[in-house]
Design a protein around this motif. Structure first.
Motif, mmCIF file in Angstrom:
data_model
loop_
_atom_site.group_PDB
_atom_site.id
_atom_site.type_symbol
_atom_site.label_atom_id
_atom_site.label_comp_id
_atom_site.label_asym_id
_atom_site.label_seq_id
_atom_site.Cartn_x
_atom_site.Cartn_y
_atom_site.Cartn_z
ATOM 1 N N LEU A 196 0.822 -1.203 0.000
ATOM 2 C CA LEU A 196 0.000 0.000 0.000
ATOM 3 C C LEU A 196 0.863 1.263 0.000
ATOM 4 C CD1 LEU A 196 -2.712 -1.290 2.457
ATOM 5 C CD2 LEU A 196 -3.122 -0.620 0.094
ATOM 6 N N HIS A 197 1.993 1.220 0.696
ATOM 7 C CA HIS A 197 2.986 2.291 0.580
ATOM 8 C C HIS A 197 3.405 2.449 -0.884
ATOM 9 C CE1 HIS A 197 4.637 3.895 4.406
ATOM 10 N NE2 HIS A 197 4.208 2.783 4.959
ATOM 11 N N ASP A 198 3.678 1.320 -1.516
ATOM 12 C CA ASP A 198 4.275 1.345 -2.848
ATOM 13 C C ASP A 198 3.337 1.940 -3.894
ATOM 14 O OD1 ASP A 198 6.340 0.092 -1.534
ATOM 15 O OD2 ASP A 198 5.807 -1.913 -2.263
ATOM 16 N N VAL A 199 2.077 1.528 -3.875
ATOM 17 C CA VAL A 199 1.163 2.039 -4.901
ATOM 18 C C VAL A 199 0.899 3.524 -4.695
ATOM 19 C CG1 VAL A 199 0.125 -0.215 -5.335
ATOM 20 C CG2 VAL A 199 -0.927 1.301 -3.639
ATOM 21 N N GLU A 200 0.911 3.972 -3.451
ATOM 22 C CA GLU A 200 0.763 5.412 -3.207
ATOM 23 C C GLU A 200 1.986 6.183 -3.693
ATOM 24 O OE1 GLU A 200 0.469 8.617 0.420
ATOM 25 O OE2 GLU A 200 -0.214 6.566 0.812
ATOM 26 N N THR A 201 3.170 5.621 -3.460
ATOM 27 C CA THR A 201 4.394 6.262 -3.940
ATOM 28 C C THR A 201 4.344 6.447 -5.448
ATOM 29 O OG1 THR A 201 5.700 5.332 -2.119
ATOM 30 C CG2 THR A 201 6.905 5.995 -4.093
ATOM 31 N N GLY A 202 3.888 5.428 -6.152
ATOM 32 C CA GLY A 202 3.787 5.527 -7.606
ATOM 33 C C GLY A 202 2.795 6.580 -8.055
ATOM 34 N N LEU A 203 1.653 6.658 -7.393
ATOM 35 C CA LEU A 203 0.647 7.638 -7.783
ATOM 36 C C LEU A 203 1.130 9.060 -7.498
ATOM 37 C CD1 LEU A 203 -2.111 8.215 -8.949
ATOM 38 C CD2 LEU A 203 -3.118 7.804 -6.692
ATOM 39 N N ARG A 204 1.846 9.249 -6.410
ATOM 40 C CA ARG A 204 2.362 10.581 -6.107
ATOM 41 C C ARG A 204 3.429 11.003 -7.119
ATOM 42 N NH1 ARG A 204 0.160 12.961 -2.118
ATOM 43 N NH2 ARG A 204 -0.949 11.745 -0.530
ATOM 44 N N TRP A 205 4.216 10.048 -7.607
ATOM 45 C CA TRP A 205 5.171 10.365 -8.674
ATOM 46 C C TRP A 205 4.430 10.780 -9.933
ATOM 47 C CZ3 TRP A 205 6.054 8.110 -13.488
ATOM 48 C CH2 TRP A 205 7.220 8.524 -14.151
ATOM 49 N N LEU A 206 3.392 10.037 -10.288
ATOM 50 C CA LEU A 206 2.604 10.379 -11.475
ATOM 51 C C LEU A 206 1.992 11.767 -11.352
ATOM 52 C CD1 LEU A 206 0.480 7.281 -12.608
ATOM 53 C CD2 LEU A 206 2.204 8.532 -13.924
ATOM 54 N N ALA A 207 1.520 12.105 -10.163
ATOM 55 C CA ALA A 207 0.833 13.379 -9.961
ATOM 56 C C ALA A 207 1.730 14.576 -10.266
ATOM 57 C CB ALA A 207 0.313 13.467 -8.523
ATOM 58 N N GLU A 208 3.048 14.375 -10.198
ATOM 59 C CA GLU A 208 3.982 15.465 -10.449
ATOM 60 C C GLU A 208 4.539 15.467 -11.865
ATOM 61 O OE1 GLU A 208 4.520 17.913 -8.320
ATOM 62 O OE2 GLU A 208 3.012 16.915 -7.046
ATOM 63 N N LYS A 209 4.157 14.485 -12.661
ATOM 64 C CA LYS A 209 4.722 14.363 -14.002
ATOM 65 C C LYS A 209 3.967 15.269 -14.974
ATOM 66 C CE LYS A 209 6.412 10.782 -17.164
ATOM 67 N NZ LYS A 209 7.793 11.278 -17.115
ATOM 68 N N SER A 210 4.688 16.059 -15.756
ATOM 69 C CA SER A 210 4.056 17.058 -16.622
ATOM 70 C C SER A 210 3.129 16.425 -17.649
ATOM 71 C CB SER A 210 5.136 17.889 -17.332
ATOM 72 O OG SER A 210 5.981 17.062 -18.128
ATOM 73 N N GLU A 211 3.477 15.223 -18.131
ATOM 74 C CA GLU A 211 2.640 14.568 -19.147
ATOM 75 C C GLU A 211 1.300 14.115 -18.589
ATOM 76 O OE1 GLU A 211 5.819 13.965 -18.523
ATOM 77 O OE2 GLU A 211 6.901 13.130 -20.260
ATOM 78 N N VAL A 212 1.178 14.080 -17.265
ATOM 79 C CA VAL A 212 -0.042 13.593 -16.627
ATOM 80 C C VAL A 212 -0.968 14.741 -16.247
ATOM 81 C CG1 VAL A 212 -0.931 12.336 -14.622
ATOM 82 C CG2 VAL A 212 1.128 11.533 -15.790
ATOM 83 N N LYS A 213 -0.389 15.856 -15.882
ATOM 84 C CA LYS A 213 -1.187 16.989 -15.436
ATOM 85 C C LYS A 213 -2.115 17.473 -16.543
ATOM 86 C CE LYS A 213 2.134 18.596 -11.986
ATOM 87 N NZ LYS A 213 3.035 19.689 -11.550
ATOM 88 N N ASN A 214 -3.327 17.796 -16.170
ATOM 89 C CA ASN A 214 -4.351 18.333 -17.077
ATOM 90 C C ASN A 214 -4.821 17.335 -18.128
ATOM 91 O OD1 ASN A 214 -4.164 20.928 -15.811
ATOM 92 N ND2 ASN A 214 -2.317 21.316 -17.032
ATOM 93 N N ARG A 215 -4.512 16.059 -17.910
ATOM 94 C CA ARG A 215 -5.014 15.004 -18.789
ATOM 95 C C ARG A 215 -5.686 13.949 -17.927
ATOM 96 N NH1 ARG A 215 -6.018 16.758 -23.087
ATOM 97 N NH2 ARG A 215 -6.064 14.685 -24.011
ATOM 98 N N PRO A 216 -6.618 13.162 -18.464
ATOM 99 C CA PRO A 216 -7.306 12.129 -17.666
ATOM 100 C C PRO A 216 -6.335 11.112 -17.072
ATOM 101 C CG PRO A 216 -8.496 12.546 -19.700
ATOM 102 C CD PRO A 216 -7.204 13.287 -19.813
ATOM 103 N N LEU A 217 -6.662 10.666 -15.862
ATOM 104 C CA LEU A 217 -5.815 9.719 -15.132
ATOM 105 C C LEU A 217 -6.683 8.576 -14.608
ATOM 106 C CD1 LEU A 217 -3.145 8.862 -13.741
ATOM 107 C CD2 LEU A 217 -3.746 10.411 -11.865
ATOM 108 N N TYR A 218 -6.276 7.348 -14.907
ATOM 109 C CA TYR A 218 -7.052 6.165 -14.536
ATOM 110 C C TYR A 218 -6.176 5.185 -13.764
ATOM 111 C CZ TYR A 218 -9.679 8.082 -18.463
ATOM 112 O OH TYR A 218 -10.347 8.937 -19.303
ATOM 113 N N ILE A 219 -6.791 4.469 -12.849
ATOM 114 C CA ILE A 219 -6.150 3.325 -12.203
ATOM 115 C C ILE A 219 -6.751 2.060 -12.801
ATOM 116 C CG2 ILE A 219 -5.963 1.996 -10.060
ATOM 117 C CD1 ILE A 219 -5.810 4.591 -8.527
ATOM 118 N N LEU A 220 -5.885 1.149 -13.239
ATOM 119 C CA LEU A 220 -6.303 -0.173 -13.711
ATOM 120 C C LEU A 220 -5.623 -1.207 -12.826
ATOM 121 C CD1 LEU A 220 -7.397 -2.387 -15.566
ATOM 122 C CD2 LEU A 220 -5.567 -1.844 -17.201
ATOM 123 N N GLY A 221 -6.399 -1.912 -12.015
ATOM 124 C CA GLY A 221 -5.853 -2.918 -11.125
ATOM 125 C C GLY A 221 -6.381 -4.292 -11.460
#
Length: 291
Positions: A130-155
């Motif tokens: 649970l630590h790990d998946v949150e770490t990954g999402l927080r990294w994504l949240a700061e990535k310029s290619e992700v900002k202002n575009r749709p974001l989905y979780i597929l598990g």
């Protein structure tokens, strides 16, 4: 670990699981959920995909490895980004085929190995994952290619269980960027619930299914957390032929989810949903509708 930095979103449960499992002379209740290895089965370049190796540090001192697969959208912006959380066996190199079709459809993909899997350090356990998946999402949240575009979780499978807990807290705390959809494929309705079922399948553990299942914290049961993902749309996918996670788990998750929600009944073995182009199109339609 003797100590662990609390996750920013999810409060750690007491260390009762490992203690009781040790008392009962079992190798650890986490073994019910985690079957990692460190072999490399295939890399994205073998699939003619561009990719970047990503290395992330968790708050509690582990190093995670992941892959960033940019959308195949030359001259235009990606349609969105899919954060893929894989199942409980092997590592990302054996699961990459489940999402290798998405870059060609215009979506970035990011996937990580939980601790103890592939090139990621440490030993797997529920709290750590649970630590790990949150770490990954927080990294994504700061990535310029992700900002202002749709974001989905597929598990998928275990990844869906982790994704439900993460998405519910992310949504309830109004973290940014907001999620635009959560897709759950072959996911169990709760860690404790599926553990009890699996323990009940073997004569040696059948008498202990109830006491052992109670050693697993019930803080992250999917049916409890999935209603809190709303108003983010949820798509639950489950196969009537799933021999690992029975169909009723998908039904329970869908019933517990709040609108907007969608159920896709499939007819493939566990983890094989996306070998069928029609099921790929169903997921694309779901994501495109939520843009």
């Amino acid at each position: 670990m003797e100590s662990r930095t609390p996750r920013l979103l999810l409060n750690p449960a007491a260390g009762l699981t490992g203690l009781l499992c040790a008392i009962l002379l079992l190798p650890g209740c986490s073994s019910l959920f985690f079957y990692p290895d460190r072999a490399t089965y295939i890399t994205p370049d073998r699939l003619n995909l561009a990719y970047e190796d990503i290395y992330l540090d968790t708050p509690d001192g582990e190093a995670l490895h992941g892959w960033w697969l940019p959308a195949e959208a030359p001259g235009s912006e990606a349609l969105g980004t899919v954060y893929f959380l894989h199942g409980n066996a092997q590592n990302i190199s054996s699961h990459i085929l489940n999402v290798s079709w998405l870059p060609d459809e215009g979506y970035n993909v990011f996937t990580i190995d939980y601790r103890g899997y592939g090139q990621s350090t440490g030993d797997p356990d529920l709290e750590g994952a649970l630590h790990d998946v949150e770490t990954g999402l927080r990294w994504l949240a700061e990535k310029s290619e992700v900002k202002n575009r749709p974001l989905y979780i597929l598990g998928q499978s275990l990844g869906g269980g982790l994704g439900i807990a993460l998405a519910s807290e992310w949504t309830q705390r109004q973290e940014q960027p907001r999620l635009d959809g959560v897709i759950l494929d072959g996911t169990f309705s709760g860690f404790r619930r599926i553990a009890r079922e699996k323990l009940g399948e073997f004569w040696l553990t059948w008498p202990l299914q109830i006491p052992l299942s109670w050693t697993i914290p019930d803080d992250y049961e999917g049916v409890d957390h999935i209603p809190r993902i709303s108003p983010v749309p949820v798509m639950v996918i489950h196969s009537v032929r799933d021999g690992i996670i029975p169909f009723h788990h998908g039904q329970a998750l869908f019933e517990a989810a709040r609108e907007p929600k969608e159920f896709l009944q499939t007819d493939t073995p566990h983890g094989a949903t996306f070998v069928i182009p029609g099921y790929q199109r169903d997921v694309l339609r779901f994501m495109n509708a939520e843009r």
